[in-house]
Scaffold this active site. Sequence first.
Site, short mmCIF file in Angstrom:
data_model
loop_
_atom_site.label_atom_id
_atom_site.label_comp_id
_atom_site.label_asym_id
_atom_site.label_seq_id
_atom_site.Cartn_x
_atom_site.Cartn_y
_atom_site.Cartn_z
N ASN A 75 3.98 -3.51 -0.76
CA ASN A 75 4.73 -4.40 -1.67
C ASN A 75 3.84 -5.41 -2.39
OD1 ASN A 75 7.37 -3.54 -1.52
ND2 ASN A 75 7.60 -4.48 0.49
N ARG A 108 -3.50 -8.91 -6.26
CA ARG A 108 -3.42 -9.53 -4.93
C ARG A 108 -3.98 -8.61 -3.84
NH1 ARG A 108 -1.07 -13.86 -3.35
NH2 ARG A 108 -0.25 -12.89 -1.48
N ARG A 134 2.03 -9.21 6.06
CA ARG A 134 1.02 -8.16 6.29
C ARG A 134 0.03 -8.59 7.38
NH1 ARG A 134 1.57 -9.56 1.36
NH2 ARG A 134 2.86 -8.24 0.00
N LYS A 192 4.62 6.57 3.05
CA LYS A 192 3.86 6.54 1.79
C LYS A 192 2.42 6.09 2.04
CE LYS A 192 2.35 5.47 -2.35
NZ LYS A 192 2.39 4.62 -3.49
N PRO A 223 1.69 11.26 -1.39
CA PRO A 223 2.37 9.96 -1.32
C PRO A 223 3.60 9.99 -2.23
CG PRO A 223 0.01 9.71 -1.82
CD PRO A 223 0.35 11.15 -1.98
N ASP A 272 6.79 7.76 -3.71
CA ASP A 272 7.55 6.52 -3.91
C ASP A 272 8.47 6.76 -5.10
OD1 ASP A 272 6.05 6.36 -6.22
OD2 ASP A 272 4.65 4.92 -5.41
N HIS A 304 8.19 6.06 -8.15
CA HIS A 304 7.53 6.52 -9.38
C HIS A 304 7.24 8.02 -9.29
CE1 HIS A 304 7.42 2.36 -10.09
NE2 HIS A 304 6.54 2.12 -9.15
N GLN A 354 -1.29 15.42 -7.51
CA GLN A 354 -0.45 14.20 -7.50
C GLN A 354 -1.24 13.02 -8.02
OE1 GLN A 354 -0.67 11.19 -5.96
NE2 GLN A 354 1.37 10.48 -5.45
N PHE A 406 -0.05 10.56 -10.85
CA PHE A 406 0.11 9.14 -10.53
C PHE A 406 -0.67 8.28 -11.54
CE2 PHE A 406 -1.35 5.27 -8.44
CZ PHE A 406 -0.19 4.77 -7.87
N1 LIG Z 1 -3.18 8.94 -6.30
C1 LIG Z 1 -2.40 7.97 -5.83
N2 LIG Z 1 -2.90 6.75 -5.64
C2 LIG Z 1 -2.11 5.81 -5.16
N3 LIG Z 1 -2.34 4.51 -4.88
C3 LIG Z 1 -1.20 4.01 -4.43
O1 LIG Z 1 -1.07 2.76 -4.03
N4 LIG Z 1 -0.26 4.91 -4.41
C4 LIG Z 1 -0.79 6.06 -4.86
C5 LIG Z 1 -0.28 7.34 -5.06
O2 LIG Z 1 0.90 7.67 -4.82
N5 LIG Z 1 -1.13 8.28 -5.55
#
Ligand SMILES: Nc1nc2[nH]c(O)nc2c(=O)[nH]1
Length: 383
Positions: A178, A183, A231, A277, A294, A296, A298, A340, A344
Amino acid sequence: MHSLKPPLAMKRPRPPSPPPLSPASTKQTSPPPRPLKSLHPNTPPISSKKPKSHPKWVPLNLSQTELSLPLTFPTGQTFRWKQTGPLQYTGTIGPHLLSLKHLQNGDVSYFIHFTPSESAAKLALLDFLNVSISLAKLWEVFSENDSRFAELAKYLKGARVLRQDPVECLVQFLCSSNNNIGRITKMVDFISSLGTHLGSVGGFDFHEFPSLERLSAVSEEELRQAGFGYRAKYITGTVDVLQSKPDGGAQWLLSLRKLDLQEAIDALCSLPGVGPKVAACIALFSLDQHHAIPVDTHVWQIATKYLLPELAGARLTPKLCSRVAEAFVSKYGEYAGWAQTLLFIADLPSQKALLPSHFWDIKEKKSAKIEDSNSCNIDGNYS
Ligand SMILES: Nc1nc2[nH]c(O)nc2c(=O)[nH]1
């Protein structure tokens, strides 16, 4: 707001030897004797009597198609490398401090600022860059199976998956929960500053990543005071669990490289603060689990648009995360995580300028920010 400065109680480690001169500081403060010719502002001048060990830029035999530094280093895999020149990034790999840069023809060369052993530094760099894996060959196969990937790949050549140290990767992704890139980077800088100082390049200080033993000396309270928020307890809790492993936590994490993906993910998820994730990011970026995906919101949007259109509009649940991962693997195969990664990166606002506008659809509707994407609950805090 707390500043992310090292806690006063922590003893700052001493460098093993005087910090080496960076290319920049070599140029600015103490040029080597009798330069014959300088090929580039950052190229150390050539001297006929240069000692063999004098640092220099060395070609890596990697073209930009195999490694694009701006697509690989500041795009969410690692938060430890700094941009120290127009096409130059600097970071540490174990006890080695190195810079990488693109030459004018796009090829990559490296410069060792500090190392206990030059040959070990080169080997560590090749390992870190996963050079035994040909990106061009992988992308050829992905492109055959996916015309959209083929088009994206033309604009985003060289987005490579790194092979990071697992402890380093784990701690970075604990900080990513998050959080936004700025940051995350500050937190990772704070943790890194607890390790041995290796040198300064381009105004940045570089440290070897601290050992688990050194990390275990930092209290949750100190991390909270430094601005880590909730965290803090994940980091100290995870370090404690790792320290309790019979062969040591670093060894335990390395042993996950030999496991099946699901076993590795389950093992990572047993650590405080690690959800599916984050576990998939650690598995992909440090544990040789090349088909870790991963997921999420998106990635979910990409998947429902291009891989699983029948699920468009559904709410992302853990079960659907597995469906997405399976869909990626059935489309792209055993290196699906590398595919991926390109998708991403293409979805990051920072890459928008590189892509024609018809690729912006997903980003326009949703600003794809890492900050919302690494929650341990796969379906919380995303919108
Ligand atoms: N290739 C990716 N890099 C990431 N960094 C992150 O924080 N999430 C991802 C991801 O889903 N794929």
